[in-house]
Motif scaffolding. Structure first.
Motif, PDB file in Angstrom:
ATOM      1  N   ALA A 162      40.823  39.829  37.123  1.00 29.23           N
ATOM      2  CA  ALA A 162      39.855  39.123  36.611  1.00 29.23           C
ATOM      3  C   ALA A 162      39.355  37.898  35.674  1.00 29.23           C
ATOM      4  O   ALA A 162      39.046  38.578  34.728  1.00 29.23           O
ATOM      5  CB  ALA A 162      38.771  40.063  36.508  1.00 29.23           C
ATOM      6  N   ARG A 207      41.574  46.655  45.449  1.00 28.61           N
ATOM      7  CA  ARG A 207      40.463  45.437  45.792  1.00 28.61           C
ATOM      8  C   ARG A 207      40.657  45.170  47.613  1.00 28.61           C
ATOM      9  O   ARG A 207      41.850  45.181  47.454  1.00 28.61           O
ATOM     10  CB  ARG A 207      41.019  44.045  45.085  1.00 28.61           C
ATOM     11  CG  ARG A 207      41.481  45.165  43.396  1.00 28.61           C
ATOM     12  CD  ARG A 207      42.454  43.746  43.304  1.00 28.61           C
ATOM     13  NE  ARG A 207      41.881  41.877  42.226  1.00 28.61           N
ATOM     14  CZ  ARG A 207      41.719  41.364  42.357  1.00 28.61           C
ATOM     15  NH1 ARG A 207      43.441  41.564  41.905  1.00 28.61           N
ATOM     16  NH2 ARG A 207      41.783  40.284  41.314  1.00 28.61           N
ATOM     17  N   TRP A 232      36.695  40.669  41.577  1.00 22.38           N
ATOM     18  CA  TRP A 232      37.319  42.352  41.359  1.00 22.38           C
ATOM     19  C   TRP A 232      38.091  42.154  42.717  1.00 22.38           C
ATOM     20  O   TRP A 232      38.799  42.628  43.409  1.00 22.38           O
ATOM     21  CB  TRP A 232      36.339  43.164  40.959  1.00 22.38           C
ATOM     22  CG  TRP A 232      35.308  42.578  41.712  1.00 22.38           C
ATOM     23  CD1 TRP A 232      34.304  42.092  41.691  1.00 22.38           C
ATOM     24  CD2 TRP A 232      34.960  43.773  43.852  1.00 22.38           C
ATOM     25  NE1 TRP A 232      32.700  42.423  42.690  1.00 22.38           N
ATOM     26  CE2 TRP A 232      33.908  43.191  43.449  1.00 22.38           C
ATOM     27  CE3 TRP A 232      35.239  44.347  44.677  1.00 22.38           C
ATOM     28  CZ2 TRP A 232      32.681  43.120  45.327  1.00 22.38           C
ATOM     29  CZ3 TRP A 232      35.436  44.866  45.944  1.00 22.38           C
ATOM     30  CH2 TRP A 232      33.216  43.925  45.762  1.00 22.38           C
ATOM     31  N   HIS A 234      37.249  50.149  34.816  1.00 24.02           N
ATOM     32  CA  HIS A 234      37.498  48.777  33.645  1.00 24.02           C
ATOM     33  C   HIS A 234      37.373  49.048  32.352  1.00 24.02           C
ATOM     34  O   HIS A 234      37.761  49.493  31.719  1.00 24.02           O
ATOM     35  CB  HIS A 234      36.118  48.344  34.492  1.00 24.02           C
ATOM     36  CG  HIS A 234      35.001  48.002  35.547  1.00 24.02           C
ATOM     37  ND1 HIS A 234      34.652  49.042  36.364  1.00 24.02           N
ATOM     38  CD2 HIS A 234      34.987  46.902  36.168  1.00 24.02           C
ATOM     39  CE1 HIS A 234      34.476  49.000  37.468  1.00 24.02           C
ATOM     40  NE2 HIS A 234      34.098  47.845  37.359  1.00 24.02           N
ATOM     41  N   SER A 293      31.733  44.947  41.173  1.00 26.77           N
ATOM     42  CA  SER A 293      32.439  46.276  42.554  1.00 26.77           C
ATOM     43  C   SER A 293      31.408  47.748  42.227  1.00 26.77           C
ATOM     44  O   SER A 293      30.970  48.149  42.716  1.00 26.77           O
ATOM     45  CB  SER A 293      33.535  46.295  41.626  1.00 26.77           C
ATOM     46  OG  SER A 293      33.729  46.667  40.527  1.00 26.77           O
ATOM     47  N   PHE A 304      37.880  44.244  36.128  1.00 27.89           N
ATOM     48  CA  PHE A 304      38.497  46.029  36.657  1.00 27.89           C
ATOM     49  C   PHE A 304      40.433  45.654  35.697  1.00 27.89           C
ATOM     50  O   PHE A 304      40.423  44.518  35.104  1.00 27.89           O
ATOM     51  CB  PHE A 304      38.800  45.489  38.503  1.00 27.89           C
ATOM     52  CG  PHE A 304      39.977  44.988  37.872  1.00 27.89           C
ATOM     53  CD1 PHE A 304      41.225  45.164  38.196  1.00 27.89           C
ATOM     54  CD2 PHE A 304      39.598  42.971  38.578  1.00 27.89           C
ATOM     55  CE1 PHE A 304      42.096  43.921  38.494  1.00 27.89           C
ATOM     56  CE2 PHE A 304      40.147  42.514  38.845  1.00 27.89           C
ATOM     57  CZ  PHE A 304      41.731  42.782  39.063  1.00 27.89           C
TER      58      PHE A 304
END
Length: 418
Positions: free
Chosen positions: A395, A372, A388, A276, A260, A362
């Protein structure tokens, strides 16, 4: 768009999944990755400190993961995923010494909660009734849907949800948790059996895909970094790689299967998760004995899950942000003490390796989940893939594979399956 060629940037599981769908449809595929090998965060490598081939982490899937099954069937992955015949989850409390196994019955009717021999010790049937609220999947933290305390929470829900979401469960998204539970536990034990890649992640998910793609004319260009995208009107017009510029024709599509934070630099105006959570894994060169459980959940220690392989014992800690700065050798000693306690091992600290993934996933909170993006972008030939991207799942391997599948089918103009 009559698709003749697709460029897939990123050869993690999302990129491989997309490439497989496209190649199966007869589309010529160019596959690149900035790393020296495919797999992304699901990689295997020979570790000289151990003298063993290890995975970067213990990536667990469940038998009800539909995309995992479809992907492995498509690429002809012959190495079976290891795991028990039934959905049995063993736990040990390192503080109290208590041990128990939650045994989920095979069928969809959850009679296991009626049996003291199957459900979490110290719980009553009434303790499970509030879980119906969690299964509704509301866009709020789990801690606001169910009470984050008590035997059921401490001995089953918290460790399982922490592993699935890689976020402290009370603050994690109830919607994401509900989707996972509905597709696995909600379908019964046959869909909830844990499955572990044996002997490695590469053998189970990566190498068969690369071989399948190569047989259809697609070879991985490794060590090839994408530096920029160029746009013209409603389309990507060129990709700027570290080794040069590549024009994108009208009958070509681009699937961006990168992390991402990389996508945020490449795609103007993109919304994506920016928080994250870390995962820490430890690998010990200690061969498991037949009496050791293949997978054991730990309560009251630093280690959270212990996996006993033929040639090594591995440990996983989720949402491990507080541990990523800790001294590696000290951490190895702490985790080995947990392993000794959990498995009844008296051997001194063997050769070890600590693998820290600072941005493993994430943060699976409601706020980050709302960031997202979908796989489709405002450019007609650009599609996004990755765990992501919005799949409705956290995830996970299942989510990554679904994202690639979705991006490829959008590029082909075909109906979505997930």
């Amino acid at each position: 768009m009559n698709l003749a060629h697709a460029i897939v940037a990123g050869a993690g599981l999302a990129g491989l999944s997309a490439a497989v769908v496209l190649a199966e449809a007869g589309v010529a595929v160019s596959l690149s990755d900035s790393a020296a090998q495919a797999g992304g965060r699901c990689r295997s490598y020979h570790d000289p400190a151990l003298g063993l081939t290890i995975d970067n982490g213990n990536h667990l899937v469940l038998s009800g993961n539909a995309a995992v099954t479809a992907y492995r069937d498509q690429i002809g992955a012959s190495t079976p995923l290891a795991g028990p015949d039934h959905a049995d989850f063993a736990f040990a409390d390192l503080a109290s010494g208590a041990r128990w196994t939650v045994r989920i019955n095979d069928g969809s009717l959850p009679w296991w909660v009626l049996s003291r021999q199957h459900r979490v010790p110290g719980t009553r049937l009434a303790d499970y009734i509030p879980l119906a609220r969690l299964l509704r999947g509301r866009d709020e933290p789990i801690g606001e849907v169910v009470e984050p305390s008590g035997a059921l929470w401490d001995r089953l829900l918290a460790p399982v949800l922490l592993a699935a979401l890689n976020t402290p469960p009370a603050e994690a998204s109830a919607a994401l948790a509900a989707r996972v539970l509905r597709e696995t536990l909600g379908r019964g034990g046959l869909a909830t059996r844990p499955r572990i890649a044996e002997p490695t992640l590469a053998a189970a998910f990566i190498d068969p895909a690369l071989a399948w793609l190569e047989a259809r004319g697609t070879r991985l260009a490794a060590g090839r970094r994408l530096r920029a995208l160029e746009f013209s009107g409603d389309a990507v017009s060129a990709l700027v790689w570290a080794d040069g510029r590549e024009e994108v024709a009208a009958d070509e599509a681009v699937i961006l299967a990168v992390p991402s934070w990389v996508a945020l630099e490449l795609v103007p105006g993109l919304d994506a998760p920016v928080e994250h959570r870390a995962i820490v894994n430890a690998h010990f060169a200690f061969a498991a004995t037949p009496d050791m459980p293949q997978m054991l959940g730990l309560i009251g220690g630093t280690a959270e899950w212990v996996f006993a392989h033929q040639d090594r014992v591995s440990v996983t800690i989720s949402a491990a942000d507080a541990l990523v700065q800790q001294d590696r050798e000290e951490l190895a000693k702490i985790l080995w003490r947990d392993v000794q306690h959990a498995l009844g091992v008296t051997a001194p600290l063997p050769a070890w390796q600590i693998v820290k993934e600072k941005r493993a996933t994430f943060a699976a909170t409601p706020a980050q989940d709302r960031l997202r993006p979908g796989a489709r972008t405002r450019w007609r030939n650009l599609f996004l893939a990755g765990d992501w991207v919005q799949t409705g799942l956290p995830a996970t391997i299942e989510g990554a594979l679904r994202s690639g599948h979705t991006a490829a089918r959008l590029a082909l103009g075909r109906p979505l399956l997930y």
